[in-house]
Design a protein around this motif. Structure first.
Motif, PDB file in Angstrom:
ATOM      1  N   LYS A  89      28.550  34.480  38.489  1.00  0.00           N
ATOM      2  CA  LYS A  89      29.054  35.354  37.222  1.00  0.00           C
ATOM      3  C   LYS A  89      30.270  35.189  36.836  1.00  0.00           C
ATOM      4  O   LYS A  89      30.817  34.955  35.850  1.00  0.00           O
ATOM      5  CB  LYS A  89      28.632  36.805  37.563  1.00  0.00           C
ATOM      6  CG  LYS A  89      28.609  37.633  36.149  1.00  0.00           C
ATOM      7  CD  LYS A  89      27.883  38.826  36.450  1.00  0.00           C
ATOM      8  CE  LYS A  89      27.592  39.648  35.240  1.00  0.00           C
ATOM      9  NZ  LYS A  89      28.961  40.626  34.934  1.00  0.00           N
ATOM     10  N   GLU A  90      31.207  35.187  37.939  1.00  0.00           N
ATOM     11  CA  GLU A  90      32.717  35.315  37.958  1.00  0.00           C
ATOM     12  C   GLU A  90      33.047  33.982  38.574  1.00  0.00           C
ATOM     13  O   GLU A  90      32.825  33.494  39.544  1.00  0.00           O
ATOM     14  CB  GLU A  90      33.273  36.668  38.780  1.00  0.00           C
ATOM     15  CG  GLU A  90      32.981  37.922  38.087  1.00  0.00           C
ATOM     16  CD  GLU A  90      33.259  38.095  36.764  1.00  0.00           C
ATOM     17  OE1 GLU A  90      34.391  37.546  36.440  1.00  0.00           O
ATOM     18  OE2 GLU A  90      32.586  39.177  36.143  1.00  0.00           O
ATOM     19  N   PRO A  91      34.384  33.705  38.190  1.00  0.00           N
ATOM     20  CA  PRO A  91      35.154  32.455  38.787  1.00  0.00           C
ATOM     21  C   PRO A  91      35.181  33.000  40.410  1.00  0.00           C
ATOM     22  O   PRO A  91      35.755  34.036  40.641  1.00  0.00           O
ATOM     23  CB  PRO A  91      36.303  32.122  38.219  1.00  0.00           C
ATOM     24  CG  PRO A  91      36.093  32.884  36.830  1.00  0.00           C
ATOM     25  CD  PRO A  91      35.139  33.797  37.116  1.00  0.00           C
ATOM     26  N   LEU A  92      35.161  31.785  41.306  1.00  0.00           N
ATOM     27  CA  LEU A  92      35.738  32.290  42.608  1.00  0.00           C
ATOM     28  C   LEU A  92      37.146  32.760  42.762  1.00  0.00           C
ATOM     29  O   LEU A  92      38.042  31.811  42.339  1.00  0.00           O
ATOM     30  CB  LEU A  92      35.178  31.102  43.623  1.00  0.00           C
ATOM     31  CG  LEU A  92      33.852  30.620  43.739  1.00  0.00           C
ATOM     32  CD1 LEU A  92      33.427  29.557  44.580  1.00  0.00           C
ATOM     33  CD2 LEU A  92      32.986  31.688  44.052  1.00  0.00           C
ATOM     34  N   GLN A  93      37.507  33.879  43.420  1.00  0.00           N
ATOM     35  CA  GLN A  93      38.590  34.401  43.345  1.00  0.00           C
ATOM     36  C   GLN A  93      39.406  34.094  44.554  1.00  0.00           C
ATOM     37  O   GLN A  93      40.628  34.204  44.770  1.00  0.00           O
ATOM     38  CB  GLN A  93      38.804  35.866  43.019  1.00  0.00           C
ATOM     39  CG  GLN A  93      38.078  36.141  41.601  1.00  0.00           C
ATOM     40  CD  GLN A  93      38.872  35.915  40.643  1.00  0.00           C
ATOM     41  OE1 GLN A  93      39.926  35.277  40.536  1.00  0.00           O
ATOM     42  NE2 GLN A  93      38.384  36.259  39.177  1.00  0.00           N
ATOM     43  N   ALA A  94      38.720  33.995  45.675  1.00  0.00           N
ATOM     44  CA  ALA A  94      39.171  34.067  47.042  1.00  0.00           C
ATOM     45  C   ALA A  94      40.335  32.968  47.199  1.00  0.00           C
ATOM     46  O   ALA A  94      40.354  32.019  46.526  1.00  0.00           O
ATOM     47  CB  ALA A  94      38.258  33.779  48.044  1.00  0.00           C
ATOM     48  N   LYS A  95      41.114  33.392  47.859  1.00  0.00           N
ATOM     49  CA  LYS A  95      42.427  32.478  48.595  1.00  0.00           C
ATOM     50  C   LYS A  95      41.858  31.452  49.290  1.00  0.00           C
ATOM     51  O   LYS A  95      41.114  31.654  50.077  1.00  0.00           O
ATOM     52  CB  LYS A  95      43.613  33.434  49.252  1.00  0.00           C
ATOM     53  CG  LYS A  95      44.826  32.713  49.073  1.00  0.00           C
ATOM     54  CD  LYS A  95      45.773  33.789  49.567  1.00  0.00           C
ATOM     55  CE  LYS A  95      47.156  33.303  50.062  1.00  0.00           C
ATOM     56  NZ  LYS A  95      47.000  32.507  51.575  1.00  0.00           N
ATOM     57  N   GLU A  96      42.260  30.165  48.977  1.00  0.00           N
ATOM     58  CA  GLU A  96      41.933  29.073  49.840  1.00  0.00           C
ATOM     59  C   GLU A  96      42.542  28.858  51.090  1.00  0.00           C
ATOM     60  O   GLU A  96      43.936  29.044  50.918  1.00  0.00           O
ATOM     61  CB  GLU A  96      42.000  27.801  48.965  1.00  0.00           C
ATOM     62  CG  GLU A  96      41.133  27.901  47.727  1.00  0.00           C
ATOM     63  CD  GLU A  96      41.141  26.519  46.961  1.00  0.00           C
ATOM     64  OE1 GLU A  96      41.194  25.341  47.573  1.00  0.00           O
ATOM     65  OE2 GLU A  96      40.727  26.548  45.731  1.00  0.00           O
ATOM     66  N   PRO A  97      42.162  28.419  52.149  1.00  0.00           N
ATOM     67  CA  PRO A  97      40.660  28.086  52.340  1.00  0.00           C
ATOM     68  C   PRO A  97      40.001  29.578  52.800  1.00  0.00           C
ATOM     69  O   PRO A  97      40.491  30.378  53.385  1.00  0.00           O
ATOM     70  CB  PRO A  97      40.978  27.133  53.515  1.00  0.00           C
ATOM     71  CG  PRO A  97      41.989  27.696  54.152  1.00  0.00           C
ATOM     72  CD  PRO A  97      43.083  28.196  53.143  1.00  0.00           C
ATOM     73  N   ALA A  98      38.720  29.459  52.091  1.00  0.00           N
ATOM     74  CA  ALA A  98      38.070  30.634  52.378  1.00  0.00           C
ATOM     75  C   ALA A  98      36.399  30.216  52.947  1.00  0.00           C
ATOM     76  O   ALA A  98      36.040  29.010  52.296  1.00  0.00           O
ATOM     77  CB  ALA A  98      37.516  31.393  51.396  1.00  0.00           C
ATOM     78  N   ALA A  99      35.740  30.839  53.831  1.00  0.00           N
ATOM     79  CA  ALA A  99      34.676  30.580  54.161  1.00  0.00           C
ATOM     80  C   ALA A  99      33.456  30.770  53.301  1.00  0.00           C
ATOM     81  O   ALA A  99      33.708  32.009  52.641  1.00  0.00           O
ATOM     82  CB  ALA A  99      34.183  31.245  55.706  1.00  0.00           C
TER      83      ALA A  99
END
Ligand SMILES: [Zn+2]
Length: 138
Positions: A89-99
């Motif tokens: 639904k939303e763009p992926l916000q997590a800081k890279e790298p993320a599992a």
């Protein structure tokens, strides 16, 4: 001998007529494969992620009863269905790298198949794909 030469020639002509197959997977993203399952996980340029089901030839197929759960850094991501799969639904916000864990079930009561990947959209210097879909051996 004449017949043998003729058939060898026909085989040669058949091989030449076949279209050249690309040596590598040209689809973007990461291929998810398990017995009876093939899907493509793609992080779009707007950072929304899609899971698209495909047949053995890589052609998109209807979603059917399949259920997908996507977790980023252990947190569930809200998915919306599309005809051949799901999109976040939303763009992926997590800081890279993320599992990332992509969990696929054939139906609500089926055993899940888990795919683990890393949210990393940096371009790989070798295969020129984004690292989460990198096809190199490193
Ligand atoms: Zn690579």
């Amino acid at each position: 001998m004449k017949i043998l030469l003729l058939s060898l020639f026909s085989i040669g002509a058949l091989i030449a007529a076949e279209p050249a197959k690309p040596a590598t997977d040209v689809q973007p993203g990461r291929r998810l494969e398990a017995p009876g399952l093939r899907a493509q996980f793609v992080i779009q340029s707007d950072r929304k992620a899609t899971v698209t089901f495909a047949d053995a030839a890589g052609k998109p197929v209807p979603r059917g009863d399949r259920i997908v759960v996507v977790k980023v850094d252990g947190k569930d991501v809200i998915l919306e269905p599309h005809p051949n799969g799901f999109i976040t639904k939303e763009p992926l916000q997590a800081k890279e790298p993320a599992a990332i864990v992509v969990q696929v079930r054939a139906a609500a009561d089926a055993k899940p198949t888990n795919f683990r990947l890393t949210l990393n959209t940096a371009l790989c210097g070798e295969c020129k794909r984004q690292e989460y879909g990198c096809t190199c051996a490193h």
